[in-house]
Design a protein around this motif. Sequence first.
Motif, PDB file in Angstrom:
ATOM      1  N   GLU B  15       0.736  -1.350  -0.111  1.00 62.62           N
ATOM      2  CA  GLU B  15       0.302   0.028   0.304  1.00 62.62           C
ATOM      3  C   GLU B  15       0.651   1.158   0.652  1.00 62.62           C
ATOM      4  O   GLU B  15       2.129   1.162   0.412  1.00 62.62           O
ATOM      5  CB  GLU B  15      -0.791   0.352   1.326  1.00 62.62           C
ATOM      6  CG  GLU B  15      -1.557  -1.048   1.474  1.00 62.62           C
ATOM      7  CD  GLU B  15      -2.830  -0.815   0.145  1.00 62.62           C
ATOM      8  OE1 GLU B  15      -4.093  -2.401  -0.477  1.00 62.62           O
ATOM      9  OE2 GLU B  15      -3.504   0.366  -0.244  1.00 62.62           O
ATOM     10  N   GLY B  16       0.604   1.979  -1.055  1.00 59.10           N
ATOM     11  CA  GLY B  16       1.336   3.404  -1.030  1.00 59.10           C
ATOM     12  C   GLY B  16       2.924   3.916  -1.955  1.00 59.10           C
ATOM     13  O   GLY B  16       3.088   4.562  -1.521  1.00 59.10           O
ATOM     14  N   GLN B  17       3.114   1.882  -2.124  1.00 57.68           N
ATOM     15  CA  GLN B  17       4.019   2.518  -3.467  1.00 57.68           C
ATOM     16  C   GLN B  17       4.100   2.666  -4.420  1.00 57.68           C
ATOM     17  O   GLN B  17       2.898   2.269  -4.780  1.00 57.68           O
ATOM     18  CB  GLN B  17       4.553   0.843  -2.534  1.00 57.68           C
ATOM     19  CG  GLN B  17       6.373   0.240  -2.940  1.00 57.68           C
ATOM     20  CD  GLN B  17       6.657  -0.811  -2.864  1.00 57.68           C
ATOM     21  OE1 GLN B  17       5.434  -1.199  -3.004  1.00 57.68           O
ATOM     22  NE2 GLN B  17       7.701  -1.136  -2.396  1.00 57.68           N
ATOM     23  N   GLU B  62      -4.901   6.949 -15.558  1.00 52.76           N
ATOM     24  CA  GLU B  62      -4.919   8.159 -13.804  1.00 52.76           C
ATOM     25  C   GLU B  62      -4.759   6.603 -13.398  1.00 52.76           C
ATOM     26  O   GLU B  62      -4.673   5.554 -12.593  1.00 52.76           O
ATOM     27  CB  GLU B  62      -6.530   8.158 -13.791  1.00 52.76           C
ATOM     28  CG  GLU B  62      -6.505   8.783 -12.491  1.00 52.76           C
ATOM     29  CD  GLU B  62      -8.245   9.327 -11.626  1.00 52.76           C
ATOM     30  OE1 GLU B  62      -8.475   8.990 -12.923  1.00 52.76           O
ATOM     31  OE2 GLU B  62      -7.570   9.809 -10.753  1.00 52.76           O
ATOM     32  N   GLY B  63      -3.638   7.867 -12.975  1.00 51.25           N
ATOM     33  CA  GLY B  63      -2.269   5.883 -11.064  1.00 51.25           C
ATOM     34  C   GLY B  63      -1.222   5.554 -12.237  1.00 51.25           C
ATOM     35  O   GLY B  63      -0.266   4.912 -11.557  1.00 51.25           O
ATOM     36  N   TYR B  64      -1.386   6.069 -12.613  1.00 50.69           N
ATOM     37  CA  TYR B  64       0.114   5.293 -14.430  1.00 50.69           C
ATOM     38  C   TYR B  64       0.616   6.550 -14.607  1.00 50.69           C
ATOM     39  O   TYR B  64       0.503   7.590 -15.041  1.00 50.69           O
ATOM     40  CB  TYR B  64      -0.374   4.428 -14.990  1.00 50.69           C
ATOM     41  CG  TYR B  64      -1.232   3.401 -14.625  1.00 50.69           C
ATOM     42  CD1 TYR B  64      -2.975   3.593 -14.823  1.00 50.69           C
ATOM     43  CD2 TYR B  64      -0.630   2.257 -14.349  1.00 50.69           C
ATOM     44  CE1 TYR B  64      -3.687   2.390 -14.638  1.00 50.69           C
ATOM     45  CE2 TYR B  64      -1.151   1.134 -13.996  1.00 50.69           C
ATOM     46  CZ  TYR B  64      -3.014   1.376 -14.310  1.00 50.69           C
ATOM     47  OH  TYR B  64      -3.435   0.003 -13.329  1.00 50.69           O
ATOM     48  N   SER B  65       2.250   6.370 -14.810  1.00 50.94           N
ATOM     49  CA  SER B  65       3.069   6.939 -15.081  1.00 50.94           C
ATOM     50  C   SER B  65       4.386   5.886 -16.495  1.00 50.94           C
ATOM     51  O   SER B  65       4.650   4.926 -16.199  1.00 50.94           O
ATOM     52  CB  SER B  65       3.997   8.589 -14.465  1.00 50.94           C
ATOM     53  OG  SER B  65       4.544   7.751 -14.400  1.00 50.94           O
ATOM     54  N   VAL B  66       4.251   7.352 -17.839  1.00 49.23           N
ATOM     55  CA  VAL B  66       5.585   6.177 -18.560  1.00 49.23           C
ATOM     56  C   VAL B  66       6.526   7.226 -18.647  1.00 49.23           C
ATOM     57  O   VAL B  66       6.160   8.590 -18.154  1.00 49.23           O
ATOM     58  CB  VAL B  66       4.821   5.685 -19.330  1.00 49.23           C
ATOM     59  CG1 VAL B  66       4.082   4.844 -19.290  1.00 49.23           C
ATOM     60  CG2 VAL B  66       3.827   7.062 -20.941  1.00 49.23           C
ATOM     61  N   SER B  67       8.029   6.985 -19.074  1.00 49.02           N
ATOM     62  CA  SER B  67       8.918   7.451 -19.727  1.00 49.02           C
ATOM     63  C   SER B  67       9.638   6.715 -21.199  1.00 49.02           C
ATOM     64  O   SER B  67       8.824   5.387 -21.467  1.00 49.02           O
ATOM     65  CB  SER B  67       9.866   7.874 -18.950  1.00 49.02           C
ATOM     66  OG  SER B  67      10.487   6.657 -18.900  1.00 49.02           O
ATOM     67  N   SER B  80       0.854   5.421  -6.420  1.00 53.82           N
ATOM     68  CA  SER B  80       0.011   4.693  -5.247  1.00 53.82           C
ATOM     69  C   SER B  80      -1.261   5.449  -5.726  1.00 53.82           C
ATOM     70  O   SER B  80      -1.775   5.316  -4.570  1.00 53.82           O
ATOM     71  CB  SER B  80       0.225   5.814  -3.597  1.00 53.82           C
ATOM     72  OG  SER B  80       0.877   6.690  -3.642  1.00 53.82           O
ATOM     73  N   ALA B  81      -1.451   6.601  -6.449  1.00 54.41           N
ATOM     74  CA  ALA B  81      -3.022   6.841  -6.993  1.00 54.41           C
ATOM     75  C   ALA B  81      -3.631   5.981  -7.466  1.00 54.41           C
ATOM     76  O   ALA B  81      -4.917   6.115  -7.747  1.00 54.41           O
ATOM     77  CB  ALA B  81      -2.857   8.463  -7.627  1.00 54.41           C
ATOM     78  N   GLN B  82      -2.640   4.391  -8.156  1.00 52.46           N
ATOM     79  CA  GLN B  82      -3.620   3.092  -9.077  1.00 52.46           C
ATOM     80  C   GLN B  82      -4.381   2.689  -7.618  1.00 52.46           C
ATOM     81  O   GLN B  82      -3.954   2.119  -6.844  1.00 52.46           O
ATOM     82  CB  GLN B  82      -2.782   2.938  -9.716  1.00 52.46           C
ATOM     83  CG  GLN B  82      -3.593   2.156 -10.341  1.00 52.46           C
ATOM     84  CD  GLN B  82      -4.943   1.838 -11.073  1.00 52.46           C
ATOM     85  OE1 GLN B  82      -6.010   1.116 -10.404  1.00 52.46           O
ATOM     86  NE2 GLN B  82      -5.139   3.180 -12.021  1.00 52.46           N
ATOM     87  N   LYS B  83      -5.136   2.523  -7.502  1.00 54.77           N
ATOM     88  CA  LYS B  83      -6.135   2.445  -6.406  1.00 54.77           C
ATOM     89  C   LYS B  83      -6.471   0.792  -5.743  1.00 54.77           C
ATOM     90  O   LYS B  83      -6.982   0.101  -4.648  1.00 54.77           O
ATOM     91  CB  LYS B  83      -7.727   3.367  -5.651  1.00 54.77           C
ATOM     92  CG  LYS B  83      -7.048   4.373  -5.239  1.00 54.77           C
ATOM     93  CD  LYS B  83      -5.995   4.653  -4.469  1.00 54.77           C
ATOM     94  CE  LYS B  83      -6.091   5.928  -3.581  1.00 54.77           C
ATOM     95  NZ  LYS B  83      -4.851   6.224  -2.963  1.00 54.77           N
ATOM     96  N   ASN B  84      -6.670   0.257  -7.861  1.00 55.22           N
ATOM     97  CA  ASN B  84      -6.422  -0.751  -7.579  1.00 55.22           C
ATOM     98  C   ASN B  84      -5.894  -1.673  -8.898  1.00 55.22           C
ATOM     99  O   ASN B  84      -6.433  -1.614 -10.364  1.00 55.22           O
ATOM    100  CB  ASN B  84      -8.200  -1.343  -8.349  1.00 55.22           C
ATOM    101  CG  ASN B  84      -8.805  -2.238  -8.019  1.00 55.22           C
ATOM    102  OD1 ASN B  84      -7.718  -3.632  -8.296  1.00 55.22           O
ATOM    103  ND2 ASN B  84      -9.867  -2.719  -9.877  1.00 55.22           N
TER     104      ASN B  84
END
Lengths: 112, 114
Positions: B15-17, B62-67, B80-84
């Motif tokens: 959680e929160g990671q 939402e809740g994901y990022s890329v580069s 951690s914003a991705q709740k599921n």
Amino acid sequence: QKEVEQNSGPLSVPEGAIASLNCTYSDRGSQSFFWYRQYSGKSPELIMSIYSNGDKEDGRFTAQLNKASQYVSLLIRDSQPSDSATYLCAGPNSGGYNKLIFGAGTRLAVHP
Amino acid sequence: DGGITQSPKYLFRKEGQNVTLSCEQNLNHDAMYWYRQDPGQGLRLIYYSQIVNDFQKGDIAEGYSVSREKKESFPLTVTSAQKNPTAFYLCASSISTGDQETQYFGPGTRLLVL
């Protein structure tokens, strides 16, 4: 919302029979379609692509596209137990570079 | 040996990671994609990238990022914003063949929440 729809199955066929998998789509402008096979726990692998009306054959597989009726199908001749998998249909997503929209897949079970 | 590799095969998140999923391809494909697959559902597009240093949001970003700093690599971070986040994550790359772009998939990463 442009969609690709598939019957979730399971579709059960005896070994040696023809399996017929169907997919309908809502975007009349769609040009290209793809069939992927996905074994349980594995990633999808490309089987066929089709972008012209009519049939396209590759070994035991035949893809059929009917743009007027907005459906695409995959026929598997001489079905084998190793064909048992989930088959995903994919078509173009709206307004973007090569984005695909996938159906939920049809599970095929070939029994000896 | 050409192809698309994803690592790890399994990933556990607390959680929160934030966690990062790796995707590498040596096929010289320009475009790369990230999908999420939930049981009994089709693939949903998270992010895609047509060229290096450029990427676009997909349907569920939402809740994901890329580069995309290199052509060969397209890592996905699940924040951690991705709740599921529990799902099967698939990376793909594509090449143009005539009138169509054909996507090929890596082996996937299964993410589980502890």
